[in-house]
Design a protein around this motif. Sequence first.
Motif, PDB file in Angstrom:
ATOM      1  N   LYS A  19       0.585  -1.666  -0.261  1.00 22.95           N
ATOM      2  CA  LYS A  19      -0.102  -0.041   0.184  1.00 22.95           C
ATOM      3  C   LYS A  19       1.350   1.013   0.572  1.00 22.95           C
ATOM      4  N   SER A  38      -2.080  10.574   9.189  1.00 21.64           N
ATOM      5  CA  SER A  38      -2.478   9.749  10.525  1.00 21.64           C
ATOM      6  C   SER A  38      -1.553  10.008  12.084  1.00 21.64           C
ATOM      7  N   ARG A  42       2.858   4.732  17.449  1.00 21.50           N
ATOM      8  CA  ARG A  42       3.955   3.971  17.125  1.00 21.50           C
ATOM      9  C   ARG A  42       5.194   4.717  17.206  1.00 21.50           C
ATOM     10  N   TYR A  54       3.280  10.205   9.825  1.00 20.60           N
ATOM     11  CA  TYR A  54       2.938  10.021  10.761  1.00 20.60           C
ATOM     12  C   TYR A  54       2.878  11.466  11.492  1.00 20.60           C
ATOM     13  N   GLU A  73     -11.721   9.757  13.650  1.00 20.09           N
ATOM     14  CA  GLU A  73     -11.718   7.954  14.247  1.00 20.09           C
ATOM     15  C   GLU A  73     -10.458   8.093  14.359  1.00 20.09           C
ATOM     16  N   CYS A  75      -8.720   3.869  16.649  1.00 21.88           N
ATOM     17  CA  CYS A  75      -8.537   2.388  16.543  1.00 21.88           C
ATOM     18  C   CYS A  75      -7.259   1.907  17.472  1.00 21.88           C
ATOM     19  N   VAL A  77      -4.452  -1.083  16.496  1.00 19.49           N
ATOM     20  CA  VAL A  77      -3.937  -1.651  16.020  1.00 19.49           C
ATOM     21  C   VAL A  77      -3.164  -3.107  16.726  1.00 19.49           C
ATOM     22  N   TYR A  78      -3.034  -4.478  15.398  1.00 16.81           N
ATOM     23  CA  TYR A  78      -2.847  -5.289  16.182  1.00 16.81           C
ATOM     24  C   TYR A  78      -1.731  -5.476  17.164  1.00 16.81           C
ATOM     25  N   TYR A  84      -3.791   4.561  16.267  1.00 20.60           N
ATOM     26  CA  TYR A  84      -3.551   5.059  15.044  1.00 20.60           C
ATOM     27  C   TYR A  84      -5.177   5.708  15.153  1.00 20.60           C
ATOM     28  N   GLY A  85      -4.573   7.206  14.553  1.00 15.09           N
ATOM     29  CA  GLY A  85      -6.275   8.141  14.252  1.00 15.09           C
ATOM     30  C   GLY A  85      -6.077   8.965  12.915  1.00 15.09           C
ATOM     31  N   THR A  86      -7.144   9.115  12.565  1.00 12.70           N
ATOM     32  CA  THR A  86      -7.113  10.646  10.941  1.00 12.70           C
ATOM     33  C   THR A  86      -7.851  11.208  12.337  1.00 12.70           C
ATOM     34  N   GLU A 104      -5.306   6.070   3.757  1.00  9.92           N
ATOM     35  CA  GLU A 104      -4.795   5.332   4.505  1.00  9.92           C
ATOM     36  C   GLU A 104      -4.696   3.995   5.815  1.00  9.92           C
ATOM     37  N   ILE A 105      -5.599   3.601   6.083  1.00  8.47           N
ATOM     38  CA  ILE A 105      -6.329   3.280   7.281  1.00  8.47           C
ATOM     39  C   ILE A 105      -6.383   1.939   7.146  1.00  8.47           C
ATOM     40  N   ASP A 106      -7.143   1.262   8.177  1.00  9.78           N
ATOM     41  CA  ASP A 106      -7.320  -0.081   8.500  1.00  9.78           C
ATOM     42  C   ASP A 106      -8.647  -0.287   8.371  1.00  9.78           C
ATOM     43  N   GLY A 109     -11.331   1.109  11.311  1.00  5.10           N
ATOM     44  CA  GLY A 109     -10.813   2.316  10.923  1.00  5.10           C
ATOM     45  C   GLY A 109     -11.852   2.727   9.564  1.00  5.10           C
ATOM     46  N   ARG A 151       1.111  -9.161  12.660  1.00  6.11           N
ATOM     47  CA  ARG A 151       0.401  -8.428  11.917  1.00  6.11           C
ATOM     48  C   ARG A 151      -0.391  -9.774  10.042  1.00  6.11           C
TER      49      ARG A 151
HETATM   50  P1  5GP Z   1       1.778   1.061  10.192  1.00  2.00           P
HETATM   51  O1  5GP Z   1       2.379   0.860  11.552  1.00  2.00           O
HETATM   52  O2  5GP Z   1       2.264  -0.207   9.392  1.00  2.00           O
HETATM   53  O3  5GP Z   1       2.398   2.731   9.920  1.00  2.00           O
HETATM   54  O4  5GP Z   1       0.491   0.893  10.061  1.00  2.00           O
HETATM   55  C1  5GP Z   1      -0.156   0.115  10.462  1.00  2.00           C
HETATM   56  C2  5GP Z   1      -1.401  -0.188   9.960  1.00  2.00           C
HETATM   57  O5  5GP Z   1      -2.876   0.898  10.401  1.00  2.00           O
HETATM   58  C3  5GP Z   1      -1.834  -0.430   8.828  1.00  2.00           C
HETATM   59  O6  5GP Z   1      -3.094  -1.206   8.240  1.00  2.00           O
HETATM   60  C4  5GP Z   1      -2.931   0.919   7.916  1.00  2.00           C
HETATM   61  O7  5GP Z   1      -3.516   1.010   6.898  1.00  2.00           O
HETATM   62  C5  5GP Z   1      -3.159   1.147   9.413  1.00  2.00           C
HETATM   63  N1  5GP Z   1      -3.891   2.791  10.191  1.00  2.00           N
HETATM   64  C6  5GP Z   1      -2.490   3.674   9.327  1.00  2.00           C
HETATM   65  N2  5GP Z   1      -3.499   4.937   9.965  1.00  2.00           N
HETATM   66  C7  5GP Z   1      -4.354   4.929  10.706  1.00  2.00           C
HETATM   67  C8  5GP Z   1      -5.527   5.648  10.882  1.00  2.00           C
HETATM   68  O8  5GP Z   1      -5.688   6.837  11.055  1.00  2.00           O
HETATM   69  N3  5GP Z   1      -6.275   5.532  11.555  1.00  2.00           N
HETATM   70  C9  5GP Z   1      -6.676   3.884  11.292  1.00  2.00           C
HETATM   71  N4  5GP Z   1      -7.687   3.341  12.111  1.00  2.00           N
HETATM   72  N5  5GP Z   1      -5.484   2.937  11.076  1.00  2.00           N
HETATM   73  C10 5GP Z   1      -4.486   3.916  10.052  1.00  2.00           C
END
Ligand code: 5GP
Length: 212
Positions: A19, A38, A42, A54, A73, A75, A77-78, A84-86, A104-106, A109, A151
Amino acid sequence: MEDRPGKLVVISGPSGVGKTTLLRRLLADLPDLIPSVSATTRPPRAGERDGVDYHFMPVEEFEKRRAADEFLECCRVYGRQHWYGTLVAEVTPRLAAGKWVVLEIDVEGTLSILERFPQAITIFIEPSHPDQLLQRLQGRGTESPEAMARRLEVARRELHEAHRYRHRVVNESVDEALGEVERVLATEGFSSAAFHPRPSPPRQPTPEESRT
Ligand code: 5GP
Protein backbone atom coordinates in the motif's frame (compact mmCIF):
# COMPACT_ATOMS: atom_id res chain seq x y z
CA MET A 1 -14.68 27.63 -0.43
CA GLU A 2 -15.46 25.91 -3.75
CA ASP A 3 -18.93 25.03 -5.05
CA ARG A 4 -18.11 21.36 -5.32
CA PRO A 5 -17.37 19.66 -2.01
CA GLY A 6 -14.31 17.44 -2.03
CA LYS A 7 -14.36 13.69 -1.76
CA LEU A 8 -12.88 11.27 0.67
CA VAL A 9 -10.89 8.31 -0.67
CA VAL A 10 -10.10 5.49 1.76
CA ILE A 11 -7.42 2.96 0.88
CA SER A 12 -6.90 -0.19 2.95
CA GLY A 13 -5.22 -3.51 2.53
CA PRO A 14 -3.35 -6.02 4.64
CA SER A 15 0.14 -5.34 5.93
CA GLY A 16 2.72 -6.32 3.30
CA VAL A 17 0.42 -5.80 0.30
CA GLY A 18 2.43 -2.80 -0.92
CA LYS A 19 0.00 0.00 0.00
CA THR A 20 2.68 2.49 1.01
CA THR A 21 4.57 2.26 -2.30
CA LEU A 22 1.33 2.40 -4.25
CA LEU A 23 0.15 5.44 -2.35
CA ARG A 24 3.47 7.23 -2.73
CA ARG A 25 3.32 6.72 -6.51
CA LEU A 26 -0.33 7.76 -6.61
CA LEU A 27 0.38 11.01 -4.79
CA ALA A 28 3.35 11.73 -7.07
CA ASP A 29 1.10 11.20 -10.12
CA LEU A 30 -1.81 13.21 -8.74
CA PRO A 31 -0.60 16.26 -6.83
CA ASP A 32 -4.20 17.43 -6.36
CA LEU A 33 -4.90 14.44 -4.15
CA ILE A 34 -4.19 15.42 -0.53
CA PRO A 35 -2.95 12.74 1.90
CA SER A 36 -4.26 12.82 5.43
CA VAL A 37 -1.35 12.32 7.84
CA SER A 38 -2.53 10.04 10.64
CA ALA A 39 -1.55 10.28 14.29
CA THR A 40 0.03 7.29 15.97
CA THR A 41 1.60 6.26 19.24
CA ARG A 42 3.89 3.75 17.49
CA PRO A 43 7.55 4.78 17.45
CA PRO A 44 8.89 6.00 14.09
CA ARG A 45 10.72 3.51 11.87
CA ALA A 46 14.09 4.43 10.38
CA GLY A 47 13.56 7.11 7.75
CA GLU A 48 10.04 8.07 8.85
CA ARG A 49 9.46 11.78 9.44
CA ASP A 50 7.14 13.38 11.97
CA GLY A 51 4.36 15.31 10.27
CA VAL A 52 5.02 13.58 6.94
CA ASP A 53 4.61 9.85 7.48
CA TYR A 54 2.65 10.24 10.72
CA HIS A 55 2.13 12.70 13.53
CA PHE A 56 4.04 10.68 16.11
CA MET A 57 2.89 11.34 19.67
CA PRO A 58 3.04 9.84 23.15
CA VAL A 59 -0.01 7.94 24.30
CA GLU A 60 -0.88 10.71 26.83
CA GLU A 61 -1.16 13.28 24.04
CA PHE A 62 -3.18 10.90 21.89
CA GLU A 63 -5.59 10.28 24.78
CA LYS A 64 -5.94 14.01 25.43
CA ARG A 65 -6.73 14.73 21.78
CA ARG A 66 -9.12 11.82 21.66
CA ALA A 67 -10.99 13.18 24.70
CA ALA A 68 -11.14 16.58 22.97
CA ASP A 69 -12.86 14.93 19.95
CA GLU A 70 -10.00 15.73 17.61
CA PHE A 71 -10.26 12.40 15.77
CA LEU A 72 -12.68 11.40 13.01
CA GLU A 73 -11.86 7.83 13.91
CA CYS A 74 -9.18 6.08 15.90
CA CYS A 75 -8.41 2.57 17.02
CA ARG A 76 -5.72 0.33 18.35
CA VAL A 77 -4.23 -1.85 15.63
CA TYR A 78 -2.17 -5.07 15.94
CA GLY A 79 -2.92 -6.83 19.16
CA ARG A 80 -4.15 -3.56 20.70
CA GLN A 81 -0.55 -2.37 20.96
CA HIS A 82 -0.52 1.09 19.32
CA TRP A 83 -3.11 3.75 18.64
CA TYR A 84 -3.71 5.12 15.14
CA GLY A 85 -6.19 7.86 14.24
CA THR A 86 -7.39 10.28 11.58
CA LEU A 87 -7.38 13.88 12.77
CA VAL A 88 -10.42 16.03 11.95
CA ALA A 89 -7.99 18.85 11.11
CA GLU A 90 -6.41 16.74 8.34
CA VAL A 91 -9.70 16.09 6.58
CA THR A 92 -12.68 18.36 7.24
CA PRO A 93 -11.22 21.75 6.22
CA ARG A 94 -9.85 20.26 2.99
CA LEU A 95 -13.13 18.62 2.04
CA ALA A 96 -14.87 21.93 2.70
CA ALA A 97 -12.36 23.58 0.35
CA GLY A 98 -13.29 21.13 -2.45
CA LYS A 99 -10.18 18.93 -2.19
CA TRP A 100 -9.95 15.19 -2.58
CA VAL A 101 -8.43 13.72 0.59
CA VAL A 102 -6.97 10.24 0.78
CA LEU A 103 -6.76 8.16 3.95
CA GLU A 104 -4.67 5.02 4.30
CA ILE A 105 -6.28 3.32 7.27
CA ASP A 106 -7.29 -0.13 8.46
CA VAL A 107 -10.63 -1.89 8.03
CA GLU A 108 -11.98 -0.96 11.47
CA GLY A 109 -11.18 2.70 10.80
CA THR A 110 -12.83 2.49 7.38
CA LEU A 111 -16.06 1.22 8.90
CA SER A 112 -16.11 4.17 11.33
CA ILE A 113 -15.42 6.59 8.47
CA LEU A 114 -18.28 5.10 6.43
CA GLU A 115 -20.68 5.80 9.30
CA ARG A 116 -19.81 9.49 9.08
CA PHE A 117 -19.10 9.68 5.34
CA PRO A 118 -21.22 7.03 3.60
CA GLN A 119 -20.20 8.41 0.20
CA ALA A 120 -16.48 7.81 0.85
CA ILE A 121 -14.77 6.04 -2.05
CA THR A 122 -13.34 2.89 -0.52
CA ILE A 123 -10.60 0.88 -2.24
CA PHE A 124 -9.21 -2.40 -0.90
CA ILE A 125 -5.77 -3.49 -2.14
CA GLU A 126 -5.43 -7.26 -2.30
CA PRO A 127 -2.39 -9.50 -2.72
CA SER A 128 -2.27 -11.63 -5.86
CA HIS A 129 -1.61 -14.68 -3.68
CA PRO A 130 -1.49 -15.15 0.12
CA ASP A 131 2.29 -15.84 0.23
CA GLN A 132 2.94 -12.35 -1.16
CA LEU A 133 2.26 -10.83 2.27
CA LEU A 134 4.71 -13.05 4.15
CA GLN A 135 7.40 -12.54 1.51
CA ARG A 136 7.03 -8.75 1.56
CA LEU A 137 7.06 -8.58 5.37
CA GLN A 138 10.14 -10.81 5.51
CA GLY A 139 11.83 -8.75 2.80
CA ARG A 140 11.08 -5.52 4.66
CA GLY A 141 12.74 -6.89 7.80
CA THR A 142 11.27 -4.20 10.07
CA GLU A 143 9.23 -6.50 12.30
CA SER A 144 10.14 -9.04 14.98
CA PRO A 145 8.83 -12.60 14.35
CA GLU A 146 6.05 -11.98 16.93
CA ALA A 147 5.04 -8.67 15.37
CA MET A 148 5.07 -10.30 11.93
CA ALA A 149 2.86 -13.15 13.12
CA ARG A 150 0.45 -10.56 14.59
CA ARG A 151 0.37 -8.62 11.31
CA LEU A 152 -0.30 -11.78 9.31
CA GLU A 153 -3.14 -12.76 11.64
CA VAL A 154 -4.69 -9.29 11.27
CA ALA A 155 -4.13 -9.51 7.48
CA ARG A 156 -6.01 -12.81 7.33
CA ARG A 157 -8.98 -11.20 9.10
CA GLU A 158 -8.82 -8.05 6.92
CA LEU A 159 -8.95 -10.08 3.70
CA HIS A 160 -12.35 -11.35 4.84
CA GLU A 161 -13.61 -7.77 5.02
CA ALA A 162 -12.61 -6.83 1.46
CA HIS A 163 -16.22 -7.20 0.25
CA ARG A 164 -17.19 -4.15 2.32
CA TYR A 165 -15.18 -1.89 -0.02
CA ARG A 166 -16.65 -0.30 -3.13
CA HIS A 167 -13.56 -1.18 -5.21
CA ARG A 168 -10.99 -3.96 -5.01
CA VAL A 169 -7.61 -3.81 -6.72
CA VAL A 170 -5.15 -6.71 -6.91
CA ASN A 171 -1.54 -5.62 -6.49
CA GLU A 172 0.34 -8.09 -8.65
CA SER A 173 2.51 -5.37 -10.14
CA VAL A 174 2.64 -1.82 -8.77
CA ASP A 175 2.30 -0.29 -12.25
CA GLU A 176 -0.89 -2.19 -13.01
CA ALA A 177 -2.39 -1.62 -9.57
CA LEU A 178 -1.59 2.09 -9.81
CA GLY A 179 -3.28 2.29 -13.21
CA GLU A 180 -6.31 0.53 -11.80
CA VAL A 181 -6.58 2.89 -8.81
CA GLU A 182 -6.27 5.89 -11.13
CA ARG A 183 -9.04 4.54 -13.36
CA VAL A 184 -11.22 4.02 -10.27
CA LEU A 185 -10.67 7.65 -9.27
CA ALA A 186 -11.49 8.82 -12.80
CA THR A 187 -14.77 6.87 -12.77
CA GLU A 188 -15.54 8.45 -9.39
CA GLY A 189 -15.15 11.91 -10.92
CA PHE A 190 -11.57 12.84 -10.10
CA SER A 191 -10.14 15.23 -12.63
CA SER A 192 -7.47 17.85 -12.70
CA ALA A 193 -5.48 19.54 -15.42
CA ALA A 194 -2.53 17.27 -14.68
CA PHE A 195 -4.50 14.02 -14.53
CA HIS A 196 -4.55 11.57 -17.41
CA PRO A 197 -5.46 8.13 -16.07
CA ARG A 198 -3.03 5.45 -17.14
CA PRO A 199 -4.44 3.37 -19.99
CA SER A 200 -5.48 -0.22 -19.23
CA PRO A 201 -2.68 -2.71 -19.93
CA PRO A 202 -3.11 -4.61 -23.22
CA ARG A 203 -5.19 -7.73 -22.74
CA GLN A 204 -3.08 -10.88 -22.70
CA PRO A 205 -4.12 -13.41 -25.37
CA THR A 206 -5.77 -16.56 -24.04
CA PRO A 207 -3.80 -19.80 -24.55
CA GLU A 208 -6.18 -20.67 -27.40
CA GLU A 209 -5.62 -17.34 -29.16
CA SER A 210 -1.84 -17.76 -28.79
CA ARG A 211 -2.00 -21.13 -30.56
CA THR A 212 -3.78 -19.75 -33.60
P1 5GP B 1 2.06 0.89 10.03
O1 5GP B 1 2.38 0.67 11.46
O2 5GP B 1 2.58 -0.25 9.17
O3 5GP B 1 2.46 2.24 9.51
O4 5GP B 1 0.47 0.88 9.86
C1 5GP B 1 -0.26 -0.10 10.48
C2 5GP B 1 -1.71 -0.06 10.08
O5 5GP B 1 -2.35 1.06 10.63
C3 5GP B 1 -1.98 -0.03 8.57
O6 5GP B 1 -2.91 -1.04 8.27
C4 5GP B 1 -2.59 1.31 8.37
O7 5GP B 1 -3.55 1.27 7.33
C5 5GP B 1 -3.26 1.57 9.71
N1 5GP B 1 -3.45 2.99 9.97
C6 5GP B 1 -2.59 4.00 9.71
N2 5GP B 1 -3.14 5.17 10.07
C7 5GP B 1 -4.37 4.89 10.54
C8 5GP B 1 -5.44 5.70 11.05
O8 5GP B 1 -5.36 6.93 11.13
N3 5GP B 1 -6.54 5.05 11.45
C9 5GP B 1 -6.67 3.71 11.37
N4 5GP B 1 -7.82 3.17 11.77
N5 5GP B 1 -5.71 2.92 10.90
C10 5GP B 1 -4.56 3.50 10.49
